[in-house]
Design a protein around this motif. Structure first.
Motif, mmCIF file in Angstrom:
data_model
loop_
_atom_site.group_PDB
_atom_site.id
_atom_site.type_symbol
_atom_site.label_atom_id
_atom_site.label_comp_id
_atom_site.label_asym_id
_atom_site.label_seq_id
_atom_site.Cartn_x
_atom_site.Cartn_y
_atom_site.Cartn_z
ATOM 1 N N LYS A 191 0.912 -1.360 0.133
ATOM 2 C CA LYS A 191 -0.256 0.210 0.085
ATOM 3 C C LYS A 191 0.955 1.299 0.040
ATOM 4 O O LYS A 191 0.581 2.202 -0.939
ATOM 5 C CB LYS A 191 -0.887 -0.207 1.080
ATOM 6 C CG LYS A 191 -1.881 1.028 1.038
ATOM 7 C CD LYS A 191 -2.873 0.756 2.553
ATOM 8 C CE LYS A 191 -3.596 2.750 2.484
ATOM 9 N NZ LYS A 191 -4.472 2.200 3.719
ATOM 10 N N THR A 192 1.992 0.852 0.849
ATOM 11 C CA THR A 192 3.225 1.859 0.645
ATOM 12 C C THR A 192 3.318 2.344 -0.562
ATOM 13 O O THR A 192 3.259 4.028 -1.193
ATOM 14 C CB THR A 192 4.105 2.080 1.963
ATOM 15 O OG1 THR A 192 3.367 1.997 3.670
ATOM 16 C CG2 THR A 192 4.869 2.964 2.111
ATOM 17 N N GLU A 193 3.719 1.514 -1.159
ATOM 18 C CA GLU A 193 4.721 2.045 -3.012
ATOM 19 C C GLU A 193 3.340 1.436 -3.745
ATOM 20 O O GLU A 193 3.671 3.041 -4.363
ATOM 21 C CB GLU A 193 5.167 0.560 -3.125
ATOM 22 C CG GLU A 193 6.113 0.831 -4.295
ATOM 23 C CD GLU A 193 6.955 1.930 -3.889
ATOM 24 O OE1 GLU A 193 7.501 2.656 -4.838
ATOM 25 O OE2 GLU A 193 7.349 2.225 -2.724
ATOM 26 N N PHE A 194 2.233 1.894 -4.094
ATOM 27 C CA PHE A 194 0.678 1.757 -4.809
ATOM 28 C C PHE A 194 0.867 3.913 -4.718
ATOM 29 O O PHE A 194 0.301 4.434 -5.193
ATOM 30 C CB PHE A 194 0.244 1.245 -3.914
ATOM 31 C CG PHE A 194 -0.115 -0.409 -5.244
ATOM 32 C CD1 PHE A 194 -0.060 0.486 -6.374
ATOM 33 C CD2 PHE A 194 0.262 -0.815 -5.160
ATOM 34 C CE1 PHE A 194 -0.283 -1.166 -7.703
ATOM 35 C CE2 PHE A 194 0.434 -2.487 -5.399
ATOM 36 C CZ PHE A 194 -0.277 -2.579 -6.543
ATOM 37 N N THR A 195 0.187 3.636 -3.277
ATOM 38 C CA THR A 195 0.340 5.173 -2.747
ATOM 39 C C THR A 195 1.274 6.986 -3.851
ATOM 40 O O THR A 195 0.791 7.514 -4.103
ATOM 41 C CB THR A 195 0.570 5.284 -1.327
ATOM 42 O OG1 THR A 195 -0.845 4.947 -0.841
ATOM 43 C CG2 THR A 195 0.221 6.719 -1.325
ATOM 44 N N ARG A 196 2.574 5.812 -2.978
ATOM 45 C CA ARG A 196 3.831 6.741 -4.448
ATOM 46 C C ARG A 196 3.716 6.621 -5.301
ATOM 47 O O ARG A 196 3.388 7.837 -6.034
ATOM 48 C CB ARG A 196 4.888 6.292 -3.690
ATOM 49 C CG ARG A 196 5.861 7.094 -3.739
ATOM 50 C CD ARG A 196 7.591 6.742 -4.138
ATOM 51 N NE ARG A 196 7.697 5.941 -4.616
ATOM 52 C CZ ARG A 196 7.753 5.929 -5.868
ATOM 53 N NH1 ARG A 196 8.144 6.297 -6.423
ATOM 54 N NH2 ARG A 196 8.056 4.129 -6.564
ATOM 55 N N VAL A 197 3.425 5.737 -6.292
ATOM 56 C CA VAL A 197 3.048 5.582 -7.613
ATOM 57 C C VAL A 197 1.575 6.409 -7.792
ATOM 58 O O VAL A 197 1.517 7.262 -9.072
ATOM 59 C CB VAL A 197 3.368 4.266 -7.571
ATOM 60 C CG1 VAL A 197 2.680 4.438 -9.799
ATOM 61 C CG2 VAL A 197 4.113 3.431 -7.417
ATOM 62 N N PHE A 198 0.813 6.302 -6.789
ATOM 63 C CA PHE A 198 -0.801 6.925 -7.519
ATOM 64 C C PHE A 198 -0.015 8.381 -7.340
ATOM 65 O O PHE A 198 -0.705 9.339 -7.881
ATOM 66 C CB PHE A 198 -2.176 6.654 -6.459
ATOM 67 C CG PHE A 198 -2.200 5.048 -7.028
ATOM 68 C CD1 PHE A 198 -2.051 4.659 -7.606
ATOM 69 C CD2 PHE A 198 -3.174 4.605 -5.419
ATOM 70 C CE1 PHE A 198 -2.506 3.062 -8.009
ATOM 71 C CE2 PHE A 198 -3.573 3.207 -6.393
ATOM 72 C CZ PHE A 198 -3.390 1.874 -7.310
#
Length: 394
Positions: A191-198
């Protein structure tokens, strides 16, 4: 008799020996050996000037450079590209030559391959069994329709700790948004990495993954997990490959093969050094490496940013008035009446679902605008025990 490929030298010597006896005319010798008079005089002339050594076959190699030969600077450029990108073949190297040289001096792909082969830089490939071509289960027509994500198989780093790279890419342009090394494959890290990418690239319409944690679970309703429900809250629909069918997301798996070759053979000592390798791979994959599926263009030249921004605060959702809104408890169930329970999923704990009656005691259950499954109210009343949500009516 005519010349024979395996005894040309012997035939020439025999001809000279017969000629030196003086018993035969040139015409008779030519008729006997079935050669022309110009050939006979040529052999005699070479024998008289060089002796028997002059009878050997001469090289047919041109004395000067061939007018269509590839220039030395282009050959040098081909070898330099191959040295820098050892895993690339002739097609990709041929495409990169246009960045450095004018088009009229660049050889064909076959010539590039032959130059690499001449210098021992072509590895023979194992002949694969011909199989029926497999098409992707999701084939988007535009960027940001479908993104694909997966944890590439773990591998040991130099410090004997496993690295789990999370990769996220656009399925249309093949643009890799990230390759992030994690110590574990869990919800928080993903979730942390998806948030950064989003935040940087926006959000897609769908995210295509396999059924492994934390993306999906074959035992859960609709295979949704905590990460899946977070995607749904953002307006992204999670979609999955069929269980045990990674070829349905073949373009992402193909990228993983390149990542493994570039970053895991060998791996770095620790996660910090490994992440630098992963970042270099992503930069090269997006901006330098030509892709055959993109007509030898780079993903960066094809990809467009998403027009759907990432919302920091999860938007609220209002169910239809005719729906019964229920809160999922800590055990993943909703209370139905005073004594009965309907089990949904532990991943939904604390969230509100909507139930819509279809008639005859059958209810359809939704989380926001996504259908989850059915349950039969009559079974609750007769059995007086908890009932699991079903995806299909029996």
């Amino acid at each position: 008799m005519p010349w024979k490929d395996t005894t040309i030298m012997e035939q020439k010597i025999e001809f000279i020996c017969e000629w030196r006896t003086g018993k035969h005319t040139i015409t008779e010798l030519c008729r006997s050996f079935e050669i022309s008079r110009p050939t006979a005089y040529k052999i005699i002339a070479r024998f008289e000037s060089e002796g028997y050594e002059g009878l050997r076959e001469l090289s047919r190699k041109p004395r000067g450079p061939h007018p269509n030969a590839t220039s030395e600077k282009v050959v040098k450029g081909i070898l330099q590209y191959k040295e820098k990108h050892k895993l690339w073949g002739a097609k990709k190297i041929h495409r990169l030559l246009y960045n450095d040289y004018p088009g009229d001096i660049i050889p064909t792909v076959l010539t590039v391959h032959n130059i690499l082969k001449k210098h021992g830089l072509v590895c023979p490939q194992k002949r694969l069994r011909r199989v029926k071509p497999i098409h992707p289960i999701f084939d988007p027509k535009h960027c940001n329709e479908v993104w694909s994500a997966d944890y590439k198989g773990k591998f040991l780093m130099g410090n004997k700790i496993y690295c789990h790279p999370l990769t996220i890419a656009d399925s249309k342009s093949r643009y890799v948004f990230t390759a992030k090394g994690h110590y574990k494959e869990n919800f928080v890290s993903a979730k942390t990495e998806f948030t950064r990418v989003f935040r940087k690239y926006g959000i897609p319409k769908q995210i295509h993954t396999d059924n492994g944690s934390p993306f999906g679970s074959v035992a859960a309703i609709q295979r949704f997990t905590r990460l899946s429900y977070w995607f749904i809250e953002l307006g992204i629909m999670p979609v999955y490959s069929d269980p045990a069918h990674p070829e349905q997301n073949g373009r992402h798996e193909r990228m993983h093969r390149d990542l493994k070759a570039a970053c895991a053979k060998p791996s770095a000592y620790d996660l910090k050094a490994q992440q630098r390798r992963l970042n270099r791979f992503v930069k090269e994959y997006n901006n330098v490496r030509p892709h055959e599926a993109l007509n030898l263009e780079t993903p960066a030249s094809i990809h467009d940013f998403s027009t759907r921004p990432f919302l920091e605060k999860t938007p609220t959702f209002d169910y239809e008035p005719e729906m019964r809104v229920l809160k999922v408890t800590k055990n993943g169930s909703v209370r139905w009446g005073s004594y009965n329970w309907v089990y949904l999923s532990a991943s939904l704990q604390g969230k509100h679902i909507g139930a819509l009656e279809m008639g005859n005691g059958i209810w359809r259950v939704f989380y926001r605008n996504v259908f989850l499954g059915y349950f039969n109210e009559n079974e609750l009343r007769t059995k007086e025990k908890s009932v699991r949500l079903e995806t299909n009516l029996v």
